[in-house]
Scaffold this motif. Structure first.
Motif, PDB file in Angstrom:
ATOM      1  N   PRO A  55      26.123 -45.202 109.834  1.00 33.93           N
ATOM      2  CA  PRO A  55      25.122 -44.242 109.374  1.00 33.93           C
ATOM      3  C   PRO A  55      25.459 -42.797 109.724  1.00 33.93           C
ATOM      4  O   PRO A  55      24.951 -41.864 109.089  1.00 33.93           O
ATOM      5  CB  PRO A  55      23.835 -44.700 110.064  1.00 33.93           C
ATOM      6  N   ASP A  56      26.318 -42.581 110.721  1.00 33.99           N
ATOM      7  CA  ASP A  56      26.676 -41.222 111.126  1.00 33.99           C
ATOM      8  C   ASP A  56      27.821 -40.659 110.294  1.00 33.99           C
ATOM      9  O   ASP A  56      27.781 -39.507 109.845  1.00 33.99           O
ATOM     10  CB  ASP A  56      27.042 -41.191 112.616  1.00 33.99           C
ATOM     11  N   THR A  57      28.849 -41.462 110.074  1.00 37.66           N
ATOM     12  CA  THR A  57      30.045 -40.968 109.373  1.00 37.66           C
ATOM     13  C   THR A  57      30.090 -41.376 107.915  1.00 37.66           C
ATOM     14  O   THR A  57      30.834 -40.788 107.128  1.00 37.66           O
ATOM     15  CB  THR A  57      31.306 -41.491 110.075  1.00 37.66           C
ATOM     16  N   GLY A  58      29.315 -42.406 107.536  1.00 40.92           N
ATOM     17  CA  GLY A  58      29.367 -42.890 106.164  1.00 40.92           C
ATOM     18  C   GLY A  58      30.593 -43.719 105.865  1.00 40.92           C
ATOM     19  O   GLY A  58      30.843 -44.064 104.704  1.00 40.92           O
ATOM     20  N   ARG A  59      31.379 -44.051 106.874  1.00 43.42           N
ATOM     21  CA  ARG A  59      32.603 -44.830 106.663  1.00 43.42           C
ATOM     22  C   ARG A  59      32.266 -46.320 106.713  1.00 43.42           C
ATOM     23  O   ARG A  59      31.516 -46.760 107.580  1.00 43.42           O
ATOM     24  CB  ARG A  59      33.629 -44.480 107.741  1.00 43.42           C
ATOM     25  N   PRO A  60      32.831 -47.108 105.780  1.00 43.84           N
ATOM     26  CA  PRO A  60      32.582 -48.561 105.801  1.00 43.84           C
ATOM     27  C   PRO A  60      33.232 -49.207 107.012  1.00 43.84           C
ATOM     28  O   PRO A  60      34.434 -49.036 107.236  1.00 43.84           O
ATOM     29  CB  PRO A  60      33.210 -49.044 104.488  1.00 43.84           C
ATOM     30  N   ASN A  61      32.444 -49.927 107.789  1.00 43.22           N
ATOM     31  CA  ASN A  61      32.959 -50.561 109.000  1.00 43.22           C
ATOM     32  C   ASN A  61      32.835 -52.089 108.976  1.00 43.22           C
ATOM     33  O   ASN A  61      33.521 -52.764 109.737  1.00 43.22           O
ATOM     34  CB  ASN A  61      32.235 -50.021 110.237  1.00 43.22           C
ATOM     35  N   TRP A  62      31.954 -52.609 108.158  1.00 47.39           N
ATOM     36  CA  TRP A  62      31.769 -54.065 108.073  1.00 47.39           C
ATOM     37  C   TRP A  62      31.664 -54.484 106.608  1.00 47.39           C
ATOM     38  O   TRP A  62      31.154 -53.735 105.767  1.00 47.39           O
ATOM     39  CB  TRP A  62      30.490 -54.511 108.789  1.00 47.39           C
ATOM     40  N   ILE A  63      32.139 -55.664 106.324  1.00 51.57           N
ATOM     41  CA  ILE A  63      31.908 -56.294 105.020  1.00 51.57           C
ATOM     42  C   ILE A  63      31.475 -57.733 105.259  1.00 51.57           C
ATOM     43  O   ILE A  63      31.745 -58.314 106.315  1.00 51.57           O
ATOM     44  CB  ILE A  63      33.177 -56.288 104.133  1.00 51.57           C
ATOM     45  N   THR A  79      25.581 -56.723 116.255  1.00 46.99           N
ATOM     46  CA  THR A  79      26.904 -56.077 116.258  1.00 46.99           C
ATOM     47  C   THR A  79      27.646 -56.369 117.556  1.00 46.99           C
ATOM     48  O   THR A  79      28.868 -56.532 117.550  1.00 46.99           O
ATOM     49  CB  THR A  79      26.759 -54.565 116.055  1.00 46.99           C
ATOM     50  N   ASP A  80      26.901 -56.449 118.660  1.00 45.98           N
ATOM     51  CA  ASP A  80      27.545 -56.790 119.922  1.00 45.98           C
ATOM     52  C   ASP A  80      28.168 -58.186 119.860  1.00 45.98           C
ATOM     53  O   ASP A  80      29.295 -58.416 120.328  1.00 45.98           O
ATOM     54  CB  ASP A  80      26.534 -56.721 121.072  1.00 45.98           C
ATOM     55  N   ASN A  81      27.434 -59.139 119.256  1.00 44.49           N
ATOM     56  CA  ASN A  81      27.963 -60.496 119.125  1.00 44.49           C
ATOM     57  C   ASN A  81      29.199 -60.528 118.232  1.00 44.49           C
ATOM     58  O   ASN A  81      30.180 -61.223 118.521  1.00 44.49           O
ATOM     59  CB  ASN A  81      26.891 -61.425 118.555  1.00 44.49           C
ATOM     60  N   LEU A  82      29.140 -59.750 117.158  1.00 42.66           N
ATOM     61  CA  LEU A  82      30.282 -59.732 116.242  1.00 42.66           C
ATOM     62  C   LEU A  82      31.504 -59.102 116.895  1.00 42.66           C
ATOM     63  O   LEU A  82      32.624 -59.629 116.790  1.00 42.66           O
ATOM     64  CB  LEU A  82      29.920 -58.966 114.961  1.00 42.66           C
ATOM     65  N   TYR A  83      31.308 -57.967 117.565  1.00 40.41           N
ATOM     66  CA  TYR A  83      32.438 -57.319 118.223  1.00 40.41           C
ATOM     67  C   TYR A  83      32.974 -58.178 119.367  1.00 40.41           C
ATOM     68  O   TYR A  83      34.170 -58.189 119.650  1.00 40.41           O
ATOM     69  CB  TYR A  83      32.031 -55.944 118.745  1.00 40.41           C
ATOM     70  N   SER A  84      32.075 -58.904 120.020  1.00 41.73           N
ATOM     71  CA  SER A  84      32.524 -59.788 121.077  1.00 41.73           C
ATOM     72  C   SER A  84      33.403 -60.903 120.516  1.00 41.73           C
ATOM     73  O   SER A  84      34.373 -61.324 121.135  1.00 41.73           O
ATOM     74  CB  SER A  84      31.317 -60.385 121.814  1.00 41.73           C
ATOM     75  N   TYR A  85      33.043 -61.372 119.311  1.00 39.70           N
ATOM     76  CA  TYR A  85      33.828 -62.434 118.683  1.00 39.70           C
ATOM     77  C   TYR A  85      35.178 -61.914 118.195  1.00 39.70           C
ATOM     78  O   TYR A  85      36.216 -62.545 118.415  1.00 39.70           O
ATOM     79  CB  TYR A  85      33.036 -63.028 117.515  1.00 39.70           C
ATOM     80  N   TYR A  86      35.147 -60.755 117.512  1.00 45.68           N
ATOM     81  CA  TYR A  86      36.380 -60.214 116.955  1.00 45.68           C
ATOM     82  C   TYR A  86      37.182 -59.403 117.985  1.00 45.68           C
ATOM     83  O   TYR A  86      38.359 -59.131 117.768  1.00 45.68           O
ATOM     84  CB  TYR A  86      36.079 -59.324 115.748  1.00 45.68           C
ATOM     85  N   GLY A 113      36.176 -55.967 120.328  1.00 44.06           N
ATOM     86  CA  GLY A 113      36.053 -54.534 120.032  1.00 44.06           C
ATOM     87  C   GLY A 113      34.835 -53.959 120.703  1.00 44.06           C
ATOM     88  O   GLY A 113      34.198 -54.583 121.550  1.00 44.06           O
ATOM     89  N   GLY A 114      34.460 -52.742 120.326  1.00 40.64           N
ATOM     90  CA  GLY A 114      33.303 -52.066 120.920  1.00 40.64           C
ATOM     91  C   GLY A 114      32.032 -52.430 120.202  1.00 40.64           C
ATOM     92  O   GLY A 114      31.904 -53.488 119.618  1.00 40.64           O
ATOM     93  N   SER A 115      31.046 -51.527 120.243  1.00 44.87           N
ATOM     94  CA  SER A 115      29.786 -51.769 119.548  1.00 44.87           C
ATOM     95  C   SER A 115      29.321 -50.470 118.935  1.00 44.87           C
ATOM     96  O   SER A 115      29.625 -49.387 119.400  1.00 44.87           O
ATOM     97  CB  SER A 115      28.721 -52.304 120.517  1.00 44.87           C
ATOM     98  N   ALA A 116      28.564 -50.586 117.892  1.00 42.32           N
ATOM     99  CA  ALA A 116      28.016 -49.409 117.197  1.00 42.32           C
ATOM    100  C   ALA A 116      26.902 -49.876 116.297  1.00 42.32           C
ATOM    101  O   ALA A 116      26.730 -51.057 116.058  1.00 42.32           O
ATOM    102  CB  ALA A 116      29.106 -48.681 116.396  1.00 42.32           C
ATOM    103  N   GLY A 117      26.112 -48.939 115.761  1.00 40.54           N
ATOM    104  CA  GLY A 117      25.031 -49.280 114.849  1.00 40.54           C
ATOM    105  C   GLY A 117      25.468 -49.057 113.419  1.00 40.54           C
ATOM    106  O   GLY A 117      26.161 -48.101 113.120  1.00 40.54           O
ATOM    107  N   TYR A 118      25.053 -49.955 112.522  1.00 37.97           N
ATOM    108  CA  TYR A 118      25.495 -49.868 111.139  1.00 37.97           C
ATOM    109  C   TYR A 118      24.321 -50.208 110.235  1.00 37.97           C
ATOM    110  O   TYR A 118      23.401 -50.928 110.617  1.00 37.97           O
ATOM    111  CB  TYR A 118      26.646 -50.856 110.869  1.00 37.97           C
ATOM    112  N   SER A 119      24.376 -49.694 109.018  1.00 37.85           N
ATOM    113  CA  SER A 119      23.374 -50.032 108.009  1.00 37.85           C
ATOM    114  C   SER A 119      24.092 -50.386 106.731  1.00 37.85           C
ATOM    115  O   SER A 119      25.210 -49.943 106.488  1.00 37.85           O
ATOM    116  CB  SER A 119      22.424 -48.838 107.759  1.00 37.85           C
ATOM    117  N   ARG A 120      23.450 -51.185 105.895  1.00 39.02           N
ATOM    118  CA  ARG A 120      24.070 -51.631 104.671  1.00 39.02           C
ATOM    119  C   ARG A 120      24.043 -50.527 103.634  1.00 39.02           C
ATOM    120  O   ARG A 120      23.168 -49.675 103.630  1.00 39.02           O
ATOM    121  CB  ARG A 120      23.316 -52.872 104.140  1.00 39.02           C
ATOM    122  N   THR A 121      24.998 -50.556 102.720  1.00 39.32           N
ATOM    123  CA  THR A 121      25.029 -49.559 101.647  1.00 39.32           C
ATOM    124  C   THR A 121      23.807 -49.721 100.771  1.00 39.32           C
ATOM    125  O   THR A 121      23.324 -50.819 100.522  1.00 39.32           O
ATOM    126  CB  THR A 121      26.281 -49.743 100.782  1.00 39.32           C
TER     127      THR A 121
END
Length: 258
Positions: free
Chosen positions: A33-41, A93-100, A102-110
């Motif tokens: 939501p801050d940068t507008g860059r796609p981070n998850w699919i 997101t914490d669970n996903l990053y823990s699985y893959y 990585g770190g954590s961050a907040g995201y929203s869908r397009t």
């Protein structure tokens, strides 16, 4: 690095795993939501694409219409099962990053508008692939019933001997001795006086009779053979089939003016 020029075009792209095999197709894109860059699919997997697994785009590369990720298909399919309808929560997101890893961050869908409008102004998205037209295809399964021949048994003729008693009535004759006495008459007086006056004499008569005689003969009485005939009957076959239904949701807010 995934381009931010047309995020909506990522939907429907083929996702390729680290082993070069196809994992699935992109169902949704989540952006920072801050940068507008796609981070998850979300990647649609399975035979009918019924499951969507989250995959990070941190190390993903876009090659033409394909997106390559450094994970295997099985690894993506085993990712945490998270509801893809709505924004990602922090703990998700914490669970996903823990699985893959990585770190954590907040995201929203397009937003739906980011999925693109064609040059004719038609807004829509075919969830089974990239935007094509303003309609979706509804499919259903059909039962195709046939027949096959299977062996159900054997039939054979077997001959064996049975002994039974048979009673037959046969008429038989026999001879019996009967004494006849006749008086002396003029007709037989000569025969009566032809011998000595007083003498001893014997007369003998042989008697016969018939007796049943049993003889057997073998005669053919019938011939028996095996034959087959085809009998046709109706049999009901039941099977489960699936079909797609299309619902229409109208969220348009209208203001009536008079």
């Amino acid at each position: 690095m995934i381009s931010t020029d047309n995020i909506g075009a990522l939907v429907g792209s083929t996702v390729i795993g680290s082993d070069g095999d196809k994992i699935g197709t992109v169902g949704q894109v989540y952006v920072d939501p801050d940068t507008g860059r796609p981070n998850w699919i979300t990647v649609r997997t399975g035979l009918f694409g019924m499951r969507e697994s989250f995959v990070p785009l941190d190390a993903a590369e876009q090659t033409g219409d394909d997106i390559r990720v450094p994970y295997s298909k099985d690894f993506v399919k085993d990712a945490p099962n998270i509801d893809h309808e709505g924004a990602l929560e922090e703990d998700e997101t914490d669970n996903l990053y823990s699985y893959y890893g990585g770190g954590s961050a907040g995201y929203s869908r397009t937003a739906d508008d980011d999925r693109g409008a064609d040059t004719n102004g038609t807004v829509g998205h075919d969830t089974s692939g990239p935007n094509t037209d303003d309609a979706m295809t509804r499919s259903e399964e059909r039962l195709h019933v046939g027949t096959e021949k299977v062996q159900t048994g054997r039939a054979r003729l077997r001959k064996y001997v049975v002994t039974e008693n048979q009673t037959v009535t046969v008429p038989v004759t026999r001879e019996e001795v009967r004494i006849e006495r006749e008086p002396i008459t003029d007709a037989n007086v000569g025969d009566a006086l032809s011998g000595p006056d007083i003498s001893e004499e014997e007369h003998e008569v042989i008697l016969t009779e018939e007796r049943p005689v049993v003889a057997k003969e073998t005669v053919p009485v019938e011939r028996v053979r095996l034959d087959k005939e085809t009998v046709t009957e109706n049999e009901t076959v039941t099977g489960e089939v699936r079909k797609e239904e299309i619902e229409f949701d109208d969220e348009t807010t209208r203001t009536d003016r008079r």
